[in-house]
Design an enzyme around this catalytic site. Structure first.
Site, PDB file in Angstrom:
ATOM      1  N   CYS A  12       0.830  -1.206   0.000  1.00  0.00           N
ATOM      2  CA  CYS A  12       0.000   0.000   0.000  1.00  0.00           C
ATOM      3  C   CYS A  12       0.859   1.248   0.000  1.00  0.00           C
ATOM      4  O   CYS A  12       2.080   1.175   0.105  1.00  0.00           O
ATOM      5  CB  CYS A  12      -0.886   0.019   1.230  1.00  0.00           C
ATOM      6  SG  CYS A  12      -1.887  -1.457   1.376  1.00  0.00           S
ATOM      7  N   GLY A  38      -1.226   0.767  -5.059  1.00  0.00           N
ATOM      8  CA  GLY A  38      -2.503   0.157  -4.732  1.00  0.00           C
ATOM      9  C   GLY A  38      -3.622   0.800  -5.509  1.00  0.00           C
ATOM     10  O   GLY A  38      -3.725   2.031  -5.540  1.00  0.00           O
ATOM     11  N   ASN A 112       1.074   0.522   5.899  1.00  0.00           N
ATOM     12  CA  ASN A 112       1.573  -0.280   4.773  1.00  0.00           C
ATOM     13  C   ASN A 112       2.467  -1.361   5.348  1.00  0.00           C
ATOM     14  O   ASN A 112       3.376  -1.063   6.111  1.00  0.00           O
ATOM     15  CB  ASN A 112       2.377   0.627   3.828  1.00  0.00           C
ATOM     16  CG  ASN A 112       3.245  -0.147   2.850  1.00  0.00           C
ATOM     17  OD1 ASN A 112       4.377   0.220   2.585  1.00  0.00           O
ATOM     18  ND2 ASN A 112       2.730  -1.221   2.313  1.00  0.00           N
ATOM     19  N   GLY A 113       2.199  -2.599   4.990  1.00  0.00           N
ATOM     20  CA  GLY A 113       3.056  -3.677   5.484  1.00  0.00           C
ATOM     21  C   GLY A 113       2.247  -4.855   5.955  1.00  0.00           C
ATOM     22  O   GLY A 113       1.085  -5.012   5.589  1.00  0.00           O
ATOM     23  N   TYR A 252      10.951  -3.848  -8.323  1.00  0.00           N
ATOM     24  CA  TYR A 252       9.672  -3.760  -9.026  1.00  0.00           C
ATOM     25  C   TYR A 252       8.716  -2.710  -8.499  1.00  0.00           C
ATOM     26  O   TYR A 252       8.082  -2.002  -9.272  1.00  0.00           O
ATOM     27  CB  TYR A 252       8.966  -5.128  -8.958  1.00  0.00           C
ATOM     28  CG  TYR A 252       7.524  -5.076  -9.382  1.00  0.00           C
ATOM     29  CD1 TYR A 252       7.179  -4.972 -10.729  1.00  0.00           C
ATOM     30  CD2 TYR A 252       6.486  -5.090  -8.445  1.00  0.00           C
ATOM     31  CE1 TYR A 252       5.851  -4.893 -11.130  1.00  0.00           C
ATOM     32  CE2 TYR A 252       5.158  -5.009  -8.841  1.00  0.00           C
ATOM     33  CZ  TYR A 252       4.851  -4.921 -10.177  1.00  0.00           C
ATOM     34  OH  TYR A 252       3.551  -4.826 -10.575  1.00  0.00           O
ATOM     35  N   SER A 293       8.104  -1.404 -15.579  1.00  0.00           N
ATOM     36  CA  SER A 293       9.049  -1.587 -14.483  1.00  0.00           C
ATOM     37  C   SER A 293      10.408  -2.129 -14.912  1.00  0.00           C
ATOM     38  O   SER A 293      11.377  -2.036 -14.172  1.00  0.00           O
ATOM     39  CB  SER A 293       8.435  -2.495 -13.412  1.00  0.00           C
ATOM     40  OG  SER A 293       7.892  -3.645 -14.022  1.00  0.00           O
ATOM     41  N   ASP A 355      13.188  -8.616 -18.040  1.00  0.00           N
ATOM     42  CA  ASP A 355      12.063  -8.339 -17.137  1.00  0.00           C
ATOM     43  C   ASP A 355      12.621  -8.185 -15.730  1.00  0.00           C
ATOM     44  O   ASP A 355      13.722  -8.647 -15.441  1.00  0.00           O
ATOM     45  CB  ASP A 355      11.010  -9.450 -17.195  1.00  0.00           C
ATOM     46  CG  ASP A 355       9.643  -8.951 -16.695  1.00  0.00           C
ATOM     47  OD1 ASP A 355       9.554  -7.777 -16.269  1.00  0.00           O
ATOM     48  OD2 ASP A 355       8.674  -9.717 -16.724  1.00  0.00           O
ATOM     49  N   CYS A 392       6.665 -13.893   0.673  1.00  0.00           N
ATOM     50  CA  CYS A 392       6.986 -12.730   1.501  1.00  0.00           C
ATOM     51  C   CYS A 392       5.955 -12.640   2.609  1.00  0.00           C
ATOM     52  O   CYS A 392       4.770 -12.780   2.363  1.00  0.00           O
ATOM     53  CB  CYS A 392       6.916 -11.459   0.655  1.00  0.00           C
ATOM     54  SG  CYS A 392       7.094  -9.968   1.660  1.00  0.00           S
ATOM     55  N   CYS A 447      16.490  -6.589   2.556  1.00  0.00           N
ATOM     56  CA  CYS A 447      15.869  -7.893   2.735  1.00  0.00           C
ATOM     57  C   CYS A 447      15.895  -8.586   1.380  1.00  0.00           C
ATOM     58  O   CYS A 447      15.555  -7.985   0.360  1.00  0.00           O
ATOM     59  CB  CYS A 447      14.423  -7.719   3.200  1.00  0.00           C
ATOM     60  SG  CYS A 447      13.517  -9.274   3.265  1.00  0.00           S
ATOM     61  N   CYS A 450      12.733 -13.337  -0.020  1.00  0.00           N
ATOM     62  CA  CYS A 450      11.980 -14.123  -1.012  1.00  0.00           C
ATOM     63  C   CYS A 450      12.923 -14.818  -1.997  1.00  0.00           C
ATOM     64  O   CYS A 450      12.538 -15.764  -2.666  1.00  0.00           O
ATOM     65  CB  CYS A 450      10.942 -13.257  -1.725  1.00  0.00           C
ATOM     66  SG  CYS A 450      11.574 -11.709  -2.301  1.00  0.00           S
TER      67      CYS A 450
HETATM   68  P1  AMP Z   1       4.506 -13.570 -13.231  1.00  0.00           P
HETATM   69  O1  AMP Z   1       3.818 -13.350 -14.515  1.00  0.00           O
HETATM   70  O2  AMP Z   1       3.614 -14.224 -12.217  1.00  0.00           O
HETATM   71  O3  AMP Z   1       5.824 -14.273 -13.348  1.00  0.00           O
HETATM   72  O4  AMP Z   1       4.787 -12.145 -12.619  1.00  0.00           O
HETATM   73  C1  AMP Z   1       5.922 -11.434 -12.983  1.00  0.00           C
HETATM   74  C2  AMP Z   1       5.550 -10.048 -13.377  1.00  0.00           C
HETATM   75  O5  AMP Z   1       4.776  -9.422 -12.358  1.00  0.00           O
HETATM   76  C3  AMP Z   1       6.805  -9.248 -13.588  1.00  0.00           C
HETATM   77  O6  AMP Z   1       6.746  -8.760 -14.898  1.00  0.00           O
HETATM   78  C4  AMP Z   1       6.752  -8.137 -12.566  1.00  0.00           C
HETATM   79  O7  AMP Z   1       6.875  -6.889 -13.223  1.00  0.00           O
HETATM   80  C5  AMP Z   1       5.409  -8.252 -11.894  1.00  0.00           C
HETATM   81  N1  AMP Z   1       5.520  -8.430 -10.433  1.00  0.00           N
HETATM   82  C6  AMP Z   1       6.555  -8.865  -9.703  1.00  0.00           C
HETATM   83  N2  AMP Z   1       6.267  -8.892  -8.380  1.00  0.00           N
HETATM   84  C7  AMP Z   1       5.009  -8.469  -8.257  1.00  0.00           C
HETATM   85  C8  AMP Z   1       4.112  -8.264  -7.150  1.00  0.00           C
HETATM   86  N3  AMP Z   1       4.506  -8.503  -5.910  1.00  0.00           N
HETATM   87  N4  AMP Z   1       2.876  -7.789  -7.416  1.00  0.00           N
HETATM   88  C9  AMP Z   1       2.483  -7.552  -8.677  1.00  0.00           C
HETATM   89  N5  AMP Z   1       3.266  -7.740  -9.768  1.00  0.00           N
HETATM   90  C10 AMP Z   1       4.507  -8.187  -9.577  1.00  0.00           C
HETATM   91 FE1  SF4 Z   2       9.228  -9.428   1.110  1.00  0.00          FE
HETATM   92 FE2  SF4 Z   2      11.100 -10.122  -0.623  1.00  0.00          FE
HETATM   93 FE3  SF4 Z   2      10.675  -7.574  -0.017  1.00  0.00          FE
HETATM   94 FE4  SF4 Z   2      11.793  -9.188   1.788  1.00  0.00          FE
HETATM   95  S1  SF4 Z   2      12.626  -8.591  -0.223  1.00  0.00           S
HETATM   96  S2  SF4 Z   2      10.166  -7.685   2.155  1.00  0.00           S
HETATM   97  S3  SF4 Z   2      10.693 -11.105   1.378  1.00  0.00           S
HETATM   98  S4  SF4 Z   2       9.266  -8.930  -1.094  1.00  0.00           S
END
Ligand code: AMP
Ligand code: SF4
Length: 470
Positions: A12, A38, A112-113, A252, A293, A355, A392, A447, A450
């Site tokens: 958020c 968000g 947020n969190g 991202y 992104s 990507d 996460c 961090c 993940c």
């Molecule tokens: P996927 O298609 O499931 O592999 O998602 C990867 C794509 O989603 C990448 O192109 C990222 O730009 C985007 N992405 C990565 N992390 C997140 C997230 N936490 N929430 C929404 N989109 C994400």
């Molecule tokens: Fe979550 Fe990964 Fe960000 Fe750590 S680095 S806060 S596990 S998304």
């Protein structure tokens, strides 16, 4: 149960302002800059020192607010929030700021969190007679604050923060004070700025630029800031620990024009792209990034490799984010609606597609197919972050372990699944090195849980739903 826990996973944006005659309007504009954090709900709560006024709703800021609202949202101070909820928990009752009215002092809370011990605290609160009305962690914080009876607010908040664990950047407004706080590890971003005589706080510095505020500093891990008619005070509600800012914010989540810990997000992504090229070079004709992104990382990759950067993919701006689509089938369709490959650029070419990350693998698979359908002879996928193998627990929805492609397949198997000619990821060391600030000689504490599975806090396995376990 699933919906409840998923409802806690929010990414958020928070915004707060104290001492401005147009507090609501400034918050409205500030939230616009944070809309990428968000899109499922937005809200603003103001105070004129005696009364709190709130307006919030489900949807984008523009859907929720009309100009007429500002005349009702009067006052010199405000807190605002944009909400991202992936599944469940997306209803009106969870839209923040949450307002708690009482005779002593009303309060509005935006956060947020994700609290890793929310489940245990909820059980405890309910056993002691509290009635929780939402599935959000924010309400837990509020109940803990309220429970402290007649304690001064500052102490009540410090005591509540002492009980919660996890990642949180929050702002809490009462009729006469504004409180800004950050978790002891500084997992989520939160900055302080000035707008004339007013104080502002925001999840990202791009919100300051939009309203013409100047950046002052980051909120420190474990810090509680109090702003009221006597000015600005700060205290540590707990000993600060080594900051472990979420590295996915750089990869991202944050906007490229924001600075996190005084490191510009676009610049850090470019460095990630350069580092990726150094670690996993490839011969090709063009480099293209997945808008928006990944563009910074793709530019970095192109510069380092000496291969031209081209607009090989175009985004259809008026389609929502991929992750919001509820099912895999709809998500796949979402990607198709969102992106087109530019035939004139990629036809007959060996293309490097950069990507920022792979979560479930849907986006990469679709894009490789799009590029090949548009005539690319080879597609080399380069990912500007390490493989995401762990969920996460700190408020970024990187899905469950069973859905994470890198948790279930080797890199070679993933390459085959997404149909790429080659596939490579940035290393965890490479990511860390990319986050070195010019001012500092070594990387900020970050961090990377993940990617590595090394969580910087306790995780409380009893609160984790089965899908989150191996
Ligand atoms: P996927 O298609 O499931 O592999 O998602 C990867 C794509 O989603 C990448 O192109 C990222 O730009 C985007 N992405 C990565 N992390 C997140 C997230 N936490 N929430 C929404 N989109 C994400
Ligand atoms: Fe979550 Fe990964 Fe960000 Fe750590 S680095 S806060 S596990 S998304």
């Amino acid at each position: 149960m699933l919906a409840e826990i998923k409802g806690l996973n929010e990414e958020c944006g928070v915004f707060a302002i104290w001492g401005h005659e147009k507090a609501a309007e400034m918050t409205y504009y500030g939230l616009h800059a944070l809309q990428h954090r968000g899109q499922e709900g937005a809200g603003i709560v103001t105070t004129d020192g005696e009364n709190m006024n709130a307006h919030k709703g489900v949807g984008l800021i523009n859907d929720v607010f009309s100009e007429g609202e500002f005349s009702r949202l009067n006052g010199h101070a405000a807190v605002g929030h944009v909400r991202y909820a992936t599944q469940g928990g997306g209803g009106y009752e969870n839209v923040q700021p949450l307002v708690f009215r009482s005779q002593r002092n009303s309060m509005a809370l935006a956060h947020n969190g994700n609290l890793v011990n929310a489940h245990a605290l909820k059980n405890q609160l309910e056993a002691q007679g509290s009635i929780l009305q939402t599935t959000s962690d924010t309400e837990v914080i509020a109940h803990l604050v309220k429970r402290s009876g007649n304690m001064p607010m500052e102490e009540a908040i410090s005591s509540a923060l002492g009980m919660i664990k996890g990642a949180y950047a929050f702002s809490l407004l009462t009729d006469d004070q504004l409180f800004i706080g950050l978790d002891p590890r500084g997992l989520r971003p939160l900055s302080i700025g000035r707008l004339g005589d007013a104080y502002v706080a925001a999840s990202e510095t791009c919100a300051f630029d939009l309203i013409g505020a100047t950046y002052e500093r980051e909120v420190h891990p474990g810090e509680l800031i109090v702003i009221d008619d006597d000015g600005f005070r700060t205290k540590q509600f707990t000993q600060p620990l080594q900051r472990t800012m979420c590295s996915m914010e750089y990869v991202y989540f944050s906007r490229p024009d924001s600075d996190l810990n005084e490191l510009n997000v676009h610049a850090s992504r470019k460095t990630m792209g350069k580092q990726l090229a150094t670690e996993s070079p490839i011969e090709a004709d063009v480099v293209t990034g997945v808008p928006d992104s990944s563009i910074s990382a793709a530019i970095g990759f192109s510069e380092e490799m000496g291969i031209p950067y081209e607009l090989g993919l175009i985004k259809n701006r008026y389609v929502g984010r991929t992750f919001i689509q509820p099912s895999q089938e709809l998500r796949e369709q979402g990607v198709k609606m969102k992106l087109s490959a530019v035939r004139g650029i990629v036809e007959g070419k060996r293309v490097v597609m950069v990507d920022d990350s792979i979560v479930r693998g849907t986006t990469s698979r679709r894009i490789v197919r799009l590029l090949k359908e548009a005539g690319a002879t080879e597609v080399h996928v380069r990912i500007a972050s390490p493989p995401i193998q762990n969920p996460c627990y700190y408020g970024i929805d990187t899905s469950t372990k069973s859905e994470l492609i890198a948790s279930n397949y080797s890199i070679e198997e993933m390459r085959e699944l997404i149909g790429a000619d080659t596939l490579a990821f940035l290393t965890t060391d490479g990511l860390k090195q990319s986050l070195v600030n010019e001012r500092d000689t070594e990387a900020h504490g970050i961090c990377q849980a993940c990617f590595t599975g090394n969580y910087p806090t306790e995780i409380y396995p009893e609160t984790i739903i089965p899908a989150y376990k191996d």
